[in-house]
Design a protein around this motif. Structure first.
Motif, PDB file in Angstrom:
ATOM      1  N   GLU A   1       1.033  -1.593  -0.067  1.00 13.34           N
ATOM      2  CA  GLU A   1       0.477   0.102   0.297  1.00 13.34           C
ATOM      3  C   GLU A   1       1.444   0.950  -0.408  1.00 13.34           C
ATOM      4  O   GLU A   1       0.755   1.968  -0.499  1.00 13.34           O
ATOM      5  CB  GLU A   1      -0.750  -0.008   1.202  1.00 13.34           C
ATOM      6  CG  GLU A   1      -1.895  -1.168   1.429  1.00 13.34           C
ATOM      7  CD  GLU A   1      -3.058  -1.048  -0.057  1.00 13.34           C
ATOM      8  OE1 GLU A   1      -3.182   0.556  -0.229  1.00 13.34           O
ATOM      9  OE2 GLU A   1      -3.498  -2.076  -0.760  1.00 13.34           O
ATOM     10  N   SER A   2       2.110   0.956   0.712  1.00  9.40           N
ATOM     11  CA  SER A   2       2.730   2.207   0.754  1.00  9.40           C
ATOM     12  C   SER A   2       3.572   3.132  -0.578  1.00  9.40           C
ATOM     13  O   SER A   2       3.032   4.297  -0.683  1.00  9.40           O
ATOM     14  CB  SER A   2       3.908   2.388   2.079  1.00  9.40           C
ATOM     15  OG  SER A   2       4.849   1.006   1.455  1.00  9.40           O
ATOM     16  N   PHE A   3       3.499   1.827  -1.948  1.00 11.28           N
ATOM     17  CA  PHE A   3       3.904   1.874  -3.237  1.00 11.28           C
ATOM     18  C   PHE A   3       2.853   2.438  -3.692  1.00 11.28           C
ATOM     19  O   PHE A   3       3.205   3.149  -4.851  1.00 11.28           O
ATOM     20  CB  PHE A   3       4.523   0.689  -3.485  1.00 11.28           C
ATOM     21  CG  PHE A   3       5.130   0.955  -5.038  1.00 11.28           C
ATOM     22  CD1 PHE A   3       6.350   1.526  -4.786  1.00 11.28           C
ATOM     23  CD2 PHE A   3       4.839   0.752  -5.372  1.00 11.28           C
ATOM     24  CE1 PHE A   3       7.097   2.277  -6.057  1.00 11.28           C
ATOM     25  CE2 PHE A   3       5.196   0.940  -7.384  1.00 11.28           C
ATOM     26  CZ  PHE A   3       6.211   1.738  -7.368  1.00 11.28           C
ATOM     27  N   LYS A   4       1.823   2.402  -3.420  1.00  3.65           N
ATOM     28  CA  LYS A   4       0.945   2.131  -4.491  1.00  3.65           C
ATOM     29  C   LYS A   4       0.003   3.250  -4.117  1.00  3.65           C
ATOM     30  O   LYS A   4      -0.194   4.703  -4.876  1.00  3.65           O
ATOM     31  CB  LYS A   4      -1.559   1.388  -3.688  1.00  3.65           C
ATOM     32  CG  LYS A   4      -0.793  -0.193  -4.292  1.00  3.65           C
ATOM     33  CD  LYS A   4      -1.556  -1.058  -4.248  1.00  3.65           C
ATOM     34  CE  LYS A   4      -1.680  -2.127  -4.024  1.00  3.65           C
ATOM     35  NZ  LYS A   4      -3.361  -3.082  -3.629  1.00  3.65           N
ATOM     36  N   HIS A   5       0.799   4.088  -3.134  1.00  3.09           N
ATOM     37  CA  HIS A   5      -0.378   5.839  -3.000  1.00  3.09           C
ATOM     38  C   HIS A   5       0.891   6.469  -2.109  1.00  3.09           C
ATOM     39  O   HIS A   5       1.486   7.241  -1.754  1.00  3.09           O
ATOM     40  CB  HIS A   5      -0.997   5.793  -1.263  1.00  3.09           C
ATOM     41  CG  HIS A   5      -2.112   4.637  -1.573  1.00  3.09           C
ATOM     42  ND1 HIS A   5      -3.178   5.396  -2.912  1.00  3.09           N
ATOM     43  CD2 HIS A   5      -2.293   3.820  -1.074  1.00  3.09           C
ATOM     44  CE1 HIS A   5      -4.132   4.362  -2.481  1.00  3.09           C
ATOM     45  NE2 HIS A   5      -3.639   2.830  -1.281  1.00  3.09           N
ATOM     46  N   ARG A   6       2.545   6.760  -3.116  1.00  3.51           N
ATOM     47  CA  ARG A   6       3.590   7.367  -2.752  1.00  3.51           C
ATOM     48  C   ARG A   6       3.645   8.584  -3.138  1.00  3.51           C
ATOM     49  O   ARG A   6       2.102   8.574  -3.783  1.00  3.51           O
ATOM     50  CB  ARG A   6       4.370   6.727  -3.813  1.00  3.51           C
ATOM     51  CG  ARG A   6       4.303   6.385  -4.868  1.00  3.51           C
ATOM     52  CD  ARG A   6       5.523   5.612  -5.774  1.00  3.51           C
ATOM     53  NE  ARG A   6       5.644   6.006  -6.746  1.00  3.51           N
ATOM     54  CZ  ARG A   6       4.926   5.345  -7.680  1.00  3.51           C
ATOM     55  NH1 ARG A   6       4.430   3.606  -7.129  1.00  3.51           N
ATOM     56  NH2 ARG A   6       5.142   4.775  -9.489  1.00  3.51           N
ATOM     57  N   ARG A   7       4.344   9.206  -2.674  1.00  4.03           N
ATOM     58  CA  ARG A   7       4.032  10.866  -2.720  1.00  4.03           C
ATOM     59  C   ARG A   7       4.022  10.854  -4.475  1.00  4.03           C
ATOM     60  O   ARG A   7       4.400  10.432  -5.155  1.00  4.03           O
ATOM     61  CB  ARG A   7       5.028  11.100  -1.973  1.00  4.03           C
ATOM     62  CG  ARG A   7       4.906  13.184  -2.688  1.00  4.03           C
ATOM     63  CD  ARG A   7       5.974  13.047  -1.818  1.00  4.03           C
ATOM     64  NE  ARG A   7       6.238  15.475  -2.342  1.00  4.03           N
ATOM     65  CZ  ARG A   7       6.851  15.500  -2.574  1.00  4.03           C
ATOM     66  NH1 ARG A   7       8.377  14.922  -3.543  1.00  4.03           N
ATOM     67  NH2 ARG A   7       7.365  17.303  -2.391  1.00  4.03           N
ATOM     68  N   LYS A   8       2.982  11.471  -4.990  1.00  4.75           N
ATOM     69  CA  LYS A   8       3.003  12.296  -6.387  1.00  4.75           C
ATOM     70  C   LYS A   8       2.212  11.402  -7.529  1.00  4.75           C
ATOM     71  O   LYS A   8       2.809  11.362  -8.325  1.00  4.75           O
ATOM     72  CB  LYS A   8       3.945  13.002  -7.244  1.00  4.75           C
ATOM     73  CG  LYS A   8       4.462  14.303  -6.313  1.00  4.75           C
ATOM     74  CD  LYS A   8       4.821  15.784  -7.067  1.00  4.75           C
ATOM     75  CE  LYS A   8       5.438  16.125  -5.382  1.00  4.75           C
ATOM     76  NZ  LYS A   8       6.716  17.330  -6.625  1.00  4.75           N
TER      77      LYS A   8
ATOM     78  N   LYS B   1       2.385  10.118 -15.799  1.00  2.62           N
ATOM     79  CA  LYS B   1       1.602   9.524 -16.924  1.00  2.62           C
ATOM     80  C   LYS B   1       1.180   7.922 -17.240  1.00  2.62           C
ATOM     81  O   LYS B   1       0.108   7.742 -18.650  1.00  2.62           O
ATOM     82  CB  LYS B   1       2.226  10.611 -18.362  1.00  2.62           C
ATOM     83  CG  LYS B   1       2.549  11.500 -17.977  1.00  2.62           C
ATOM     84  CD  LYS B   1       3.369  12.494 -19.108  1.00  2.62           C
ATOM     85  CE  LYS B   1       3.805  13.948 -19.193  1.00  2.62           C
ATOM     86  NZ  LYS B   1       4.466  14.423 -20.058  1.00  2.62           N
ATOM     87  N   VAL B   2       1.841   7.664 -16.907  1.00  4.34           N
ATOM     88  CA  VAL B   2       2.300   5.809 -16.953  1.00  4.34           C
ATOM     89  C   VAL B   2       1.942   5.122 -15.847  1.00  4.34           C
ATOM     90  O   VAL B   2       2.775   5.882 -14.629  1.00  4.34           O
ATOM     91  CB  VAL B   2       3.028   5.478 -18.039  1.00  4.34           C
ATOM     92  CG1 VAL B   2       2.594   3.657 -18.027  1.00  4.34           C
ATOM     93  CG2 VAL B   2       2.927   5.879 -19.496  1.00  4.34           C
ATOM     94  N   SER B   3       0.837   4.022 -14.907  1.00  6.31           N
ATOM     95  CA  SER B   3       0.623   4.061 -14.428  1.00  6.31           C
ATOM     96  C   SER B   3       1.268   2.737 -14.354  1.00  6.31           C
ATOM     97  O   SER B   3       2.289   1.816 -14.913  1.00  6.31           O
ATOM     98  CB  SER B   3      -1.154   3.232 -13.798  1.00  6.31           C
ATOM     99  OG  SER B   3      -0.576   2.598 -14.752  1.00  6.31           O
TER     100      SER B   3
END
Length: 287
Positions: free
Chosen positions: A34-41, A46-48
């Protein structure tokens, strides 16, 4: 080891891009922290990460070795033209750990009662005539002997732990001169499978005793001049062990794994992780 029957699995490209995208989004949702999914900015990208994962697996499926060539192909996809080549390469290397995490999480779905096979294959970096003057991976790669082809090569050796049905549990890359026996301990790290089949290259009393102390049953064929070799070298066990050679053949034929254009450790690791994850996903797709 009372059961000696096995069913070999076939591996062929059976996905379209829509299916591959669905699989990657599910893997990302299930295994990405989850920490990586919701990291800053992250919302400004432009590409997920999911789309990038799709592209990396697609590259492995298509057997494209050159990142530059694949980047040109990416321009045909909706998300491909949004990243410049240098940015695409940086982001691809940044998610190596995520590809590795997904692959290791998938290992937990394999039954611990499965018989596994251990073996290695060469990863040459140049033609034999250039063995003593090449500077690729200088200080990391070296010269080793390929017994099956009866030639010396410069490069690496890839050691793999594979189930009978073809799933790759673990791999290890060493210089070409490293003996197979020296890679066994690291390759079996976190391995919960008790029965291990190997070839004559792993025949060692010290290795067998060491593995028995750790709870492993290690089987290798005996040389013909050794006592009890005829009874020990059961033809069904020999046939089961040889299935790993079929897996290596598939990796080299379908994914062109023996040939690499990588010139750095990170690029080489990314290529191998891509191929291994794509190969293992086929196992779950077929089963």
């Amino acid at each position: 080891m009372s059961h000696l029957q096995y069913t070999a699995k076939s591996h062929h490209l059976q996905w379209n891009l829509k299916q591959l995208s669905k699989i990657c989004h599910q893997l990302y949702r299930n295994y990405c922290p989850e920490s990586f999914k919701h990291r800053r900015k992250v919302n400004l990208s432009k590409v997920s990460d999911q789309s990038l994962l799709v592209l990396l697996l697609l590259q492995a499926e298509l057997g494209i070795k050159s990142q530059r060539h694949f980047y040109r192909i990416c321009q045909l996809f909706p998300c491909g033209h949004l990243l410049e080549r240098s940015r695409f390469n940086r982001r691809a290397r940044q998610i190596i750990w995520l590809v590795q995490l997904i692959r290791q999480a998938m290992n937990t779905q394999i039954s611990p009662d499965t018989i596994v096979i251990i073996d290695s294959f060469p990863l040459p970096l140049c033609q034999p005539v250039r063995n003593y003057r090449t500077r690729i991976f200088n200080g990391l790669a070296d010269i080793g002997y390929n017994a099956s082809k009866n030639l010396w090569f410069y490069g690496f050796k890839v050691h793999m732990l594979v189930t009978l049905s073809g799933y790759i549990l673990n791999y290890l890359v060493t210089p070409a001169s490293v003996h197979d026996i020296r890679a066994v301990e690291d390759l079996l790290e976190n391995c919960h499978h008790s029965y291990i089949l190997a070839d004559l290259g792993y025949l060692s009393r010290e290795l067998r005793n060491s593995l028995e102390q750790k709870g492993y049953h290690h089987w290798t064929p005996l040389r013909q001049n050794m006592a009890g070799a005829k009874q020990h070298n059961h033809w069904k066990l020999m046939a089961m062990r040889r299935t790993i050679e079929t897996r290596f053949s598939e990796l080299c034929t379908l994914f062109d794994m023996e040939q690499t254009l990588a010139r750095g450790k990170t690029g080489l690791q990314l290529r191998i992780e891509q191929i291994v994850l794509a190969y293992n996903l086929r196992y779950f797709e077929i089963n």
